[in-house]
Design a protein around this motif. Structure first.
Motif, PDB file in Angstrom:
ATOM      1  N   LEU A 227       6.385 -85.946  39.807  1.00  0.00           N
ATOM      2  CA  LEU A 227       5.961 -87.037  38.933  1.00  0.00           C
ATOM      3  C   LEU A 227       4.493 -87.374  39.149  1.00  0.00           C
ATOM      4  O   LEU A 227       3.746 -87.609  38.185  1.00  0.00           O
ATOM      5  CB  LEU A 227       6.833 -88.273  39.192  1.00  0.00           C
ATOM      6  N   GLU A 228       4.053 -87.375  40.389  1.00  0.00           N
ATOM      7  CA  GLU A 228       2.660 -87.693  40.684  1.00  0.00           C
ATOM      8  C   GLU A 228       1.725 -86.658  40.072  1.00  0.00           C
ATOM      9  O   GLU A 228       0.689 -86.981  39.490  1.00  0.00           O
ATOM     10  CB  GLU A 228       2.452 -87.763  42.200  1.00  0.00           C
ATOM     11  N   ARG A 229       2.088 -85.347  40.193  1.00  0.00           N
ATOM     12  CA  ARG A 229       1.246 -84.285  39.631  1.00  0.00           C
ATOM     13  C   ARG A 229       1.210 -84.378  38.106  1.00  0.00           C
ATOM     14  O   ARG A 229       0.173 -84.120  37.480  1.00  0.00           O
ATOM     15  CB  ARG A 229       1.789 -82.916  40.045  1.00  0.00           C
ATOM     16  N   GLN A 230       2.336 -84.711  37.481  1.00  0.00           N
ATOM     17  CA  GLN A 230       2.362 -84.841  36.024  1.00  0.00           C
ATOM     18  C   GLN A 230       1.400 -85.925  35.555  1.00  0.00           C
ATOM     19  O   GLN A 230       0.714 -85.764  34.538  1.00  0.00           O
ATOM     20  CB  GLN A 230       3.784 -85.152  35.546  1.00  0.00           C
ATOM     21  N   ARG A 231       1.352 -87.021  36.294  1.00  0.00           N
ATOM     22  CA  ARG A 231       0.430 -88.098  35.914  1.00  0.00           C
ATOM     23  C   ARG A 231      -1.016 -87.615  35.968  1.00  0.00           C
ATOM     24  O   ARG A 231      -1.807 -87.876  35.049  1.00  0.00           O
ATOM     25  CB  ARG A 231       0.618 -89.302  36.846  1.00  0.00           C
ATOM     26  N   TYR A 232      -1.387 -86.905  37.033  1.00  0.00           N
ATOM     27  CA  TYR A 232      -2.752 -86.389  37.157  1.00  0.00           C
ATOM     28  C   TYR A 232      -3.068 -85.405  36.037  1.00  0.00           C
ATOM     29  O   TYR A 232      -4.173 -85.429  35.464  1.00  0.00           O
ATOM     30  CB  TYR A 232      -2.937 -85.715  38.516  1.00  0.00           C
ATOM     31  N   LEU A 233      -2.124 -84.521  35.711  1.00  0.00           N
ATOM     32  CA  LEU A 233      -2.374 -83.495  34.709  1.00  0.00           C
ATOM     33  C   LEU A 233      -2.521 -84.092  33.317  1.00  0.00           C
ATOM     34  O   LEU A 233      -3.376 -83.673  32.530  1.00  0.00           O
ATOM     35  CB  LEU A 233      -1.248 -82.461  34.738  1.00  0.00           C
ATOM     36  N   ILE A 234      -1.675 -85.083  32.986  1.00  0.00           N
ATOM     37  CA  ILE A 234      -1.785 -85.713  31.671  1.00  0.00           C
ATOM     38  C   ILE A 234      -3.119 -86.434  31.540  1.00  0.00           C
ATOM     39  O   ILE A 234      -3.784 -86.376  30.493  1.00  0.00           O
ATOM     40  CB  ILE A 234      -0.605 -86.681  31.448  1.00  0.00           C
ATOM     41  N   ARG A 235      -3.533 -87.115  32.595  1.00  0.00           N
ATOM     42  CA  ARG A 235      -4.805 -87.834  32.540  1.00  0.00           C
ATOM     43  C   ARG A 235      -5.982 -86.870  32.409  1.00  0.00           C
ATOM     44  O   ARG A 235      -6.993 -87.184  31.753  1.00  0.00           O
ATOM     45  CB  ARG A 235      -4.978 -88.696  33.789  1.00  0.00           C
ATOM     46  N   SER A 236      -5.871 -85.667  32.992  1.00  0.00           N
ATOM     47  CA  SER A 236      -6.976 -84.703  32.988  1.00  0.00           C
ATOM     48  C   SER A 236      -6.828 -83.638  31.917  1.00  0.00           C
ATOM     49  O   SER A 236      -7.593 -82.670  31.914  1.00  0.00           O
ATOM     50  CB  SER A 236      -7.071 -84.028  34.369  1.00  0.00           C
ATOM     51  N   ALA A 237      -5.867 -83.796  31.004  1.00  0.00           N
ATOM     52  CA  ALA A 237      -5.578 -82.738  30.027  1.00  0.00           C
ATOM     53  C   ALA A 237      -6.791 -82.403  29.172  1.00  0.00           C
ATOM     54  O   ALA A 237      -7.115 -81.226  28.962  1.00  0.00           O
ATOM     55  CB  ALA A 237      -4.397 -83.152  29.156  1.00  0.00           C
ATOM     56  N   VAL A 238      -7.489 -83.421  28.664  1.00  0.00           N
ATOM     57  CA  VAL A 238      -8.630 -83.169  27.775  1.00  0.00           C
ATOM     58  C   VAL A 238      -9.718 -82.400  28.505  1.00  0.00           C
ATOM     59  O   VAL A 238     -10.323 -81.461  27.947  1.00  0.00           O
ATOM     60  CB  VAL A 238      -9.166 -84.497  27.214  1.00  0.00           C
TER      61      VAL A 238
END
Length: 347
Positions: A227-238
């Motif tokens: 869950l923590e990694r998903q949050r980082y990836l979504i925030r950095s997707a762009v």
């Protein structure tokens, strides 16, 4: 509340906005019997309003008007639990012609309104009445006397809406309690709007909202990520989209998964925790090539790069997930090798 020997005076440290005269609920005996619905009960004495779980204080001023030392004992009797009240005294003796302040601390549980223990047909008691008894013994004569004072304790929820009313309406306790019904219904929506930014930030949004935020940036949810990694990836997707197919983008993606440092301050690529080396060379050019230094017999591997990871703790890197990241981020025509250095520990 005056006496020839001992004088009592009560002062509330919190001034109520309204005169608390309405009562709700049922008591257990004659002392705690409280009027219902449209009836009201007025008790003489000092009034104090308590907003759970905020503390409230009342100061009991004692003055010895006599010429002898008084030994004091202060107690409170009322129809509320004894643990709601604590008594703080400067001492137990009051010299002639001197004064003393006794502080009564009132604090109710935070869940007073949420978990009431009510029987069938009973209502939650909000108005409590008690008396303060000051027993004192006169030194020399041994006379034992008592002085009493009334105390009314009113439990009210903290309310925001009455402050928007004219002062004349704030003086009516019923209006404040009536508005509290609407406040409890609408205030959660108002608070949600106040912190709407937190719902739109992947780092603070509720877990159930993450798929919606991921859809905004067209980022696929992979259950293999924590869950923590998903949050980082979504925030950095762009940013990952912007640098896709480059060494910088691949290094950032691996950093977000493994938490290995980016080492942007390190100049030499081979010294970084995420080392990505590109195999470059001009090939075999007559007159410019030195065998063994910048040429390879039998041909080279164009568009090839090597990824070397240096983990900082055990189980920090999952090779299969790293290969998945590389396959997703690299140009289709590129080939690669991956090496994960063994973790060195000091024994």
């Amino acid at each position: 509340m005056s006496s020839q020997i001992l004088h009592l005076q009560l002062t509330s440290m919190q001034l109520p906005n309204a005169i608390q005269t309405s009562a709700v609920g049922k008591g257990a005996d004659d002392f705690s019997q409280i009027a219902l619905s449209s009836q009201t009960t007025v008790r003489a004495g000092c009034d104090v309003v308590v907003h759970p779980p905020e503390p409230s204080e009342i100061v009991l001023h004692l003055e010895n008007l006599g010429s002898r030392m008084l030994r004091l004992n202060v107690r409170v009797e009322g129809n509320f639990p004894a643990e709601w009240c604590r008594i703080g005294m400067e001492g137990y003796e009051l010299a002639p012609r001197s004064r003393m302040d006794v502080v009564l601390y009132f604090q109710l549980p935070a869940d007073f309104f949420e978990t009431p223990e009510l029987g069938t047909g009973q209502s939650l008691i909000l108005d409590y009445h008690s008396r303060i008894h000051v027993n004192y013994t006169e030194e020399g004569t041994g006379r034992q006397l008592v002085e009493t004072a009334g105390l009314n304790l009113y439990v009210r929820p903290r309310s925001l809406y009455p402050k928007f009313l004219p002062a004349v309406y704030r003086e009516v306790d019923f209006i404040g309690r009536f508005l509290k019904i609407f406040e409890q219904a609408f205030e959660p929506s108002v608070q949600t709007l106040d912190v709407l930014w937190a719902y739109l930030d992947p780092m603070t949004a509720p877990q159930t909202l993450l798929p919606f935020l991921a859809h905004w940036v067209a980022w696929p949810i992979d259950r293999r990520w924590t869950l923590e990694r998903q949050r980082y990836l979504i925030r950095s997707a762009v940013e990952l989209y912007r640098w896709r197919g480059t060494r910088r983008g691949l290094r950032l993606y691996i950093h977000l998964y493994t938490d290995l440092p980016l080492d942007e301050h390190i100049t030499r690529e081979v010294d970084k925790h995420i080392c990505i080396e590109e195999i470059r060379g001009e090939g075999f050019v007559l007159g410019n090539t030195r065998l063994g230094e910048d040429a390879m017999i039998g041909g080279g591997r164009p568009y090839h790069f090597i990824v070397r990871l240096r983990p900082q703790r055990p189980n920090q890197v999952d090779e299969q997930l790293v290969r998945h990241i590389i396959e997703q981020e690299k140009p289709a025509f590129c080939t690669y090798e991956i090496y994960i250095d063994a973790l060195i520990t000091n024994s």
